[in-house]
Design a protein around this motif. Sequence first.
Motif, PDB file in Angstrom:
ATOM      1  N   SER A   1       0.846  -1.192   0.000  1.00  0.00           N
ATOM      2  CA  SER A   1       0.000   0.000   0.000  1.00  0.00           C
ATOM      3  C   SER A   1       0.875   1.234   0.000  1.00  0.00           C
ATOM      4  CB  SER A   1      -0.927   0.025   1.221  1.00  0.00           C
ATOM      5  OG  SER A   1      -0.186   0.231   2.413  1.00  0.00           O
ATOM      6  N   ASP A   2       0.291   2.378  -0.394  1.00  0.00           N
ATOM      7  CA  ASP A   2       1.028   3.648  -0.362  1.00  0.00           C
ATOM      8  C   ASP A   2       1.417   4.013   1.064  1.00  0.00           C
ATOM      9  OD1 ASP A   2       0.919   4.127  -3.126  1.00  0.00           O
ATOM     10  OD2 ASP A   2      -1.094   4.993  -2.963  1.00  0.00           O
ATOM     11  N   GLN A   3       0.515   3.729   2.023  1.00  0.00           N
ATOM     12  CA  GLN A   3       0.797   4.055   3.418  1.00  0.00           C
ATOM     13  C   GLN A   3       1.954   3.223   3.953  1.00  0.00           C
ATOM     14  OE1 GLN A   3      -2.189   3.268   2.210  1.00  0.00           O
ATOM     15  NE2 GLN A   3      -3.337   5.210   2.349  1.00  0.00           N
ATOM     16  N   ALA A   4       1.964   1.944   3.634  1.00  0.00           N
ATOM     17  CA  ALA A   4       3.052   1.084   4.104  1.00  0.00           C
ATOM     18  C   ALA A   4       4.376   1.494   3.477  1.00  0.00           C
ATOM     19  CB  ALA A   4       2.737  -0.377   3.771  1.00  0.00           C
ATOM     20  N   GLU A   5       4.356   1.825   2.193  1.00  0.00           N
ATOM     21  CA  GLU A   5       5.588   2.255   1.530  1.00  0.00           C
ATOM     22  C   GLU A   5       6.107   3.550   2.151  1.00  0.00           C
ATOM     23  OE1 GLU A   5       7.288   3.285  -2.951  1.00  0.00           O
ATOM     24  OE2 GLU A   5       5.151   3.537  -2.489  1.00  0.00           O
ATOM     25  N   ALA A   6       5.209   4.499   2.426  1.00  0.00           N
ATOM     26  CA  ALA A   6       5.619   5.766   3.029  1.00  0.00           C
ATOM     27  C   ALA A   6       6.206   5.544   4.414  1.00  0.00           C
ATOM     28  CB  ALA A   6       4.430   6.724   3.101  1.00  0.00           C
ATOM     29  N   PHE A   7       5.588   4.645   5.182  1.00  0.00           N
ATOM     30  CA  PHE A   7       6.085   4.353   6.524  1.00  0.00           C
ATOM     31  C   PHE A   7       7.496   3.774   6.481  1.00  0.00           C
ATOM     32  CE2 PHE A   7       6.729   1.101   9.810  1.00  0.00           C
ATOM     33  CZ  PHE A   7       6.687   1.887  10.945  1.00  0.00           C
ATOM     34  N   TRP A   8       7.693   2.759   5.652  1.00  0.00           N
ATOM     35  CA  TRP A   8       9.001   2.107   5.603  1.00  0.00           C
ATOM     36  C   TRP A   8      10.053   2.993   4.943  1.00  0.00           C
ATOM     37  CZ3 TRP A   8      10.285  -1.409   8.770  1.00  0.00           C
ATOM     38  CH2 TRP A   8       9.333  -2.292   9.270  1.00  0.00           C
ATOM     39  N   THR A   9       9.626   3.888   4.051  1.00  0.00           N
ATOM     40  CA  THR A   9      10.563   4.854   3.479  1.00  0.00           C
ATOM     41  C   THR A   9      11.087   5.780   4.567  1.00  0.00           C
ATOM     42  OG1 THR A   9       9.475   4.803   1.312  1.00  0.00           O
ATOM     43  CG2 THR A   9      10.828   6.733   1.817  1.00  0.00           C
ATOM     44  N   GLU A  10      10.200   6.207   5.451  1.00  0.00           N
ATOM     45  CA  GLU A  10      10.613   7.072   6.558  1.00  0.00           C
ATOM     46  C   GLU A  10      11.523   6.325   7.530  1.00  0.00           C
ATOM     47  OE1 GLU A  10      10.868  10.608   8.663  1.00  0.00           O
ATOM     48  OE2 GLU A  10       9.905  10.241   6.723  1.00  0.00           O
ATOM     49  N   VAL A  11      11.182   5.076   7.819  1.00  0.00           N
ATOM     50  CA  VAL A  11      12.026   4.265   8.702  1.00  0.00           C
ATOM     51  C   VAL A  11      13.406   4.068   8.093  1.00  0.00           C
ATOM     52  CG1 VAL A  11      12.329   1.963   9.715  1.00  0.00           C
ATOM     53  CG2 VAL A  11      10.091   3.080   9.804  1.00  0.00           C
ATOM     54  N   HIS A  12      13.429   3.727   6.807  1.00  0.00           N
ATOM     55  CA  HIS A  12      14.696   3.496   6.103  1.00  0.00           C
ATOM     56  C   HIS A  12      15.570   4.746   6.129  1.00  0.00           C
ATOM     57  CE1 HIS A  12      17.470   1.715   3.297  1.00  0.00           C
ATOM     58  NE2 HIS A  12      17.221   2.613   2.356  1.00  0.00           N
ATOM     59  N   ALA A  13      14.982   5.895   5.838  1.00  0.00           N
ATOM     60  CA  ALA A  13      15.742   7.147   5.821  1.00  0.00           C
ATOM     61  C   ALA A  13      16.249   7.511   7.216  1.00  0.00           C
ATOM     62  CB  ALA A  13      14.880   8.279   5.263  1.00  0.00           C
ATOM     63  N   THR A  14      15.392   7.354   8.227  1.00  0.00           N
ATOM     64  CA  THR A  14      15.790   7.686   9.603  1.00  0.00           C
ATOM     65  C   THR A  14      16.944   6.805  10.072  1.00  0.00           C
ATOM     66  OG1 THR A  14      13.537   8.393  10.138  1.00  0.00           O
ATOM     67  CG2 THR A  14      14.995   7.872  11.987  1.00  0.00           C
TER      68      THR A  14
END
Length: 201
Positions: A148-161
């Motif tokens: 989902s777009d929400q899951a991708e956005a969440f993991w993108t933020e986790v990955h970047a952090t």
Amino acid sequence: MAMEDPLRFAAEPAPDPARQTYGWLSIAFHWTIALLFIGQIVLGYLMSRPDIDPALQFNLFQWHKSFGFTVLALAVPRVVWSLVGTRPKPIGGSRLERFAGRGAHLALLLLTVAVPLAGWAVASTSPLQIPSYVFDLVVIPGLPMTISDQAEAFWTEVHATLAYTAAGLVLLHVTAAFWHHAVRRDATLHRMLPIVKRRGR
């Protein structure tokens, strides 16, 4: 006055070289993963620029994923080896310094696993479902996660952090190594180099 035993010091065993420096496997893991990790941070910055050509961006994404899976493949056995392998004794410093140093090393070890795992989660949850071609040799399947777009956005933020946290720790780690080398003038940096300077050589 008691006489010193002339054989006392001769009988003492010589220092074990394995306890004075890291072994070749630890050194190989350290520098290979360090170079790949730094390269990944540079790639991550370049491929996320808004003015980048889409074709180039796609290629950089594939290279980023390829090197990310390589880091993960090396980081897991490195963590295991760090738990079972021998390491040199701490060089001086207070108890707090040794604790902080050990904590930073442990955090970096865990991040070398967590950062690529989070990146894998990004690719796995993206609705685009772009295959991960590792060096154009094999396709790595996605993790069994919700797409989902929400899951991708969440993991993108986790990955970047996690990646930026790792970058900060790497900078701190490098600064501490050179501080030991230039200010304290101890062997902290030398014992993680492939060629160690020995006394009397």
